[in-house]
Design a protein around this motif. Structure first.
Motif, short mmCIF file in Angstrom:
data_model
loop_
_atom_site.label_atom_id
_atom_site.label_comp_id
_atom_site.label_asym_id
_atom_site.label_seq_id
_atom_site.Cartn_x
_atom_site.Cartn_y
_atom_site.Cartn_z
N LEU A 266 -6.45 13.86 3.69
CA LEU A 266 -5.71 13.63 2.45
C LEU A 266 -4.25 13.32 2.74
CD1 LEU A 266 -5.91 13.61 -0.61
CD2 LEU A 266 -5.40 16.05 -0.58
N ILE A 267 -3.67 14.01 3.71
CA ILE A 267 -2.28 13.75 4.10
C ILE A 267 -2.14 12.34 4.67
CG2 ILE A 267 -0.45 14.44 5.69
CD1 ILE A 267 -1.42 17.31 5.40
N VAL A 268 -3.07 11.97 5.50
CA VAL A 268 -3.03 10.62 6.09
C VAL A 268 -3.22 9.58 5.00
CG1 VAL A 268 -4.25 9.03 7.64
CG2 VAL A 268 -3.81 11.38 8.35
N GLU A 269 -4.14 9.85 4.09
CA GLU A 269 -4.40 8.92 2.99
C GLU A 269 -3.17 8.79 2.11
OE1 GLU A 269 -7.30 8.87 -0.82
OE2 GLU A 269 -8.22 9.47 1.08
N ASN A 270 -2.51 9.92 1.78
CA ASN A 270 -1.29 9.87 0.98
C ASN A 270 -0.16 9.16 1.73
OD1 ASN A 270 -2.29 11.07 -1.29
ND2 ASN A 270 -1.71 13.14 -0.68
N SER A 271 -0.08 9.41 2.99
CA SER A 271 0.94 8.77 3.81
C SER A 271 0.76 7.25 3.83
CB SER A 271 0.87 9.34 5.24
OG SER A 271 1.91 8.83 6.02
N VAL A 272 -0.48 6.81 3.92
CA VAL A 272 -0.78 5.37 3.90
C VAL A 272 -0.45 4.79 2.53
CG1 VAL A 272 -2.68 3.69 4.01
CG2 VAL A 272 -2.51 5.49 5.73
N LYS A 273 -0.79 5.54 1.49
CA LYS A 273 -0.48 5.09 0.12
C LYS A 273 1.02 4.96 -0.07
CE LYS A 273 -4.57 6.78 -2.29
NZ LYS A 273 -5.09 7.70 -3.28
N TRP A 274 1.80 5.94 0.42
CA TRP A 274 3.26 5.89 0.32
C TRP A 274 3.82 4.70 1.10
CZ3 TRP A 274 6.40 7.70 -3.07
CH2 TRP A 274 6.11 8.86 -3.76
N ALA A 275 3.28 4.47 2.25
CA ALA A 275 3.74 3.33 3.05
C ALA A 275 3.44 2.03 2.31
CB ALA A 275 3.07 3.34 4.42
N ALA A 276 2.27 1.95 1.70
CA ALA A 276 1.92 0.74 0.94
C ALA A 276 2.83 0.58 -0.27
CB ALA A 276 0.45 0.81 0.53
N LEU A 277 3.13 1.69 -0.96
CA LEU A 277 4.04 1.63 -2.11
C LEU A 277 5.45 1.22 -1.69
CD1 LEU A 277 2.99 4.74 -4.25
CD2 LEU A 277 2.87 2.33 -4.89
N ARG A 278 5.91 1.79 -0.57
CA ARG A 278 7.25 1.39 -0.06
C ARG A 278 7.28 -0.10 0.27
NH1 ARG A 278 7.18 6.50 2.60
NH2 ARG A 278 6.45 5.52 4.51
N GLU A 279 6.21 -0.61 0.86
CA GLU A 279 6.13 -2.04 1.21
C GLU A 279 6.13 -2.89 -0.07
OE1 GLU A 279 6.11 -5.54 3.26
OE2 GLU A 279 6.60 -3.54 3.99
N GLN A 280 5.40 -2.44 -1.10
CA GLN A 280 5.38 -3.17 -2.37
C GLN A 280 6.78 -3.17 -3.01
OE1 GLN A 280 2.36 -1.29 -4.76
NE2 GLN A 280 0.69 -2.49 -3.83
N MET A 281 7.47 -2.02 -2.93
CA MET A 281 8.83 -1.94 -3.49
C MET A 281 9.78 -2.87 -2.71
SD MET A 281 9.51 1.99 -4.63
CE MET A 281 11.18 1.61 -5.00
N ARG A 282 9.65 -2.90 -1.40
CA ARG A 282 10.48 -3.78 -0.58
C ARG A 282 10.22 -5.25 -0.96
NH1 ARG A 282 10.74 -6.67 3.89
NH2 ARG A 282 8.57 -6.50 4.46
N GLN A 283 8.94 -5.58 -1.14
CA GLN A 283 8.58 -6.95 -1.53
C GLN A 283 9.17 -7.27 -2.91
OE1 GLN A 283 7.68 -8.54 1.32
NE2 GLN A 283 6.16 -9.63 0.09
N ALA A 284 9.07 -6.33 -3.84
CA ALA A 284 9.59 -6.53 -5.19
C ALA A 284 11.11 -6.72 -5.15
CB ALA A 284 9.21 -5.36 -6.09
N GLU A 285 11.81 -5.92 -4.34
CA GLU A 285 13.26 -6.05 -4.19
C GLU A 285 13.63 -7.41 -3.61
OE1 GLU A 285 14.34 -2.66 -1.84
OE2 GLU A 285 14.43 -1.32 -3.57
N LEU A 286 12.85 -7.86 -2.61
CA LEU A 286 13.11 -9.18 -2.02
C LEU A 286 12.88 -10.30 -3.04
CD1 LEU A 286 11.53 -8.83 1.55
CD2 LEU A 286 13.97 -9.02 0.97
#
Length: 123
Positions: free
Chosen positions: A3-23
């Protein structure tokens, strides 16, 4: 742990989406700024094109006026030359140029209408 790994992957994906949105937002802002700058440049260009057109019209008007004045000066100079010859003749002298001109025009009909000195020259 999974679950921790899954949440960590989800957070990484969300951060990447936010970075893409900011760009994407930065790109949109830059495109908008570029369009405004292009519009400003186009307005400035039109302003200078209008100014150039006005200056060209003014220059043409002045050149036309200059040509007219030049033509008048030519006519005045021609008349002055005739008056100089008349003055010489009145003194009893006949200028050689007048004799030469007269001899050249004996064979040609001589029109007595006002023309510019270039079109009606006593050479």
């Amino acid at each position: 742990m999974e679950l921790i790994v899954e949440n960590s992957v989800k957070w990484a994906a969300l951060r990447e989406q936010m970075r893409q949105a900011e760009l994407e937002l930065k790109i949109a802002r830059l495109e908008s700024q570029a369009k405004h700058e292009q519009d400003d440049a186009d307005r400035e260009l039109h302003k200078y094109e209008d100014l150039c057109a006005k200056l060209e019209a003014e220059l043409k008007e002045r050149n036309d006026r200059l040509a007219s004045l030049s033509s008048k000066v030519d006519k005045i100079e021609h008349r002055a030359h005739k008056l100089e010859w008349a003055a010489e003749i009145a003194k009893g002298h006949v200028p050689q140029a007048l004799l030469d001109s007269h001899n050249q025009s004996v064979d040609k009909p001589h029109k007595h209408k006002r023309t510019s000195s270039k079109a009606h020259s006593h050479t």
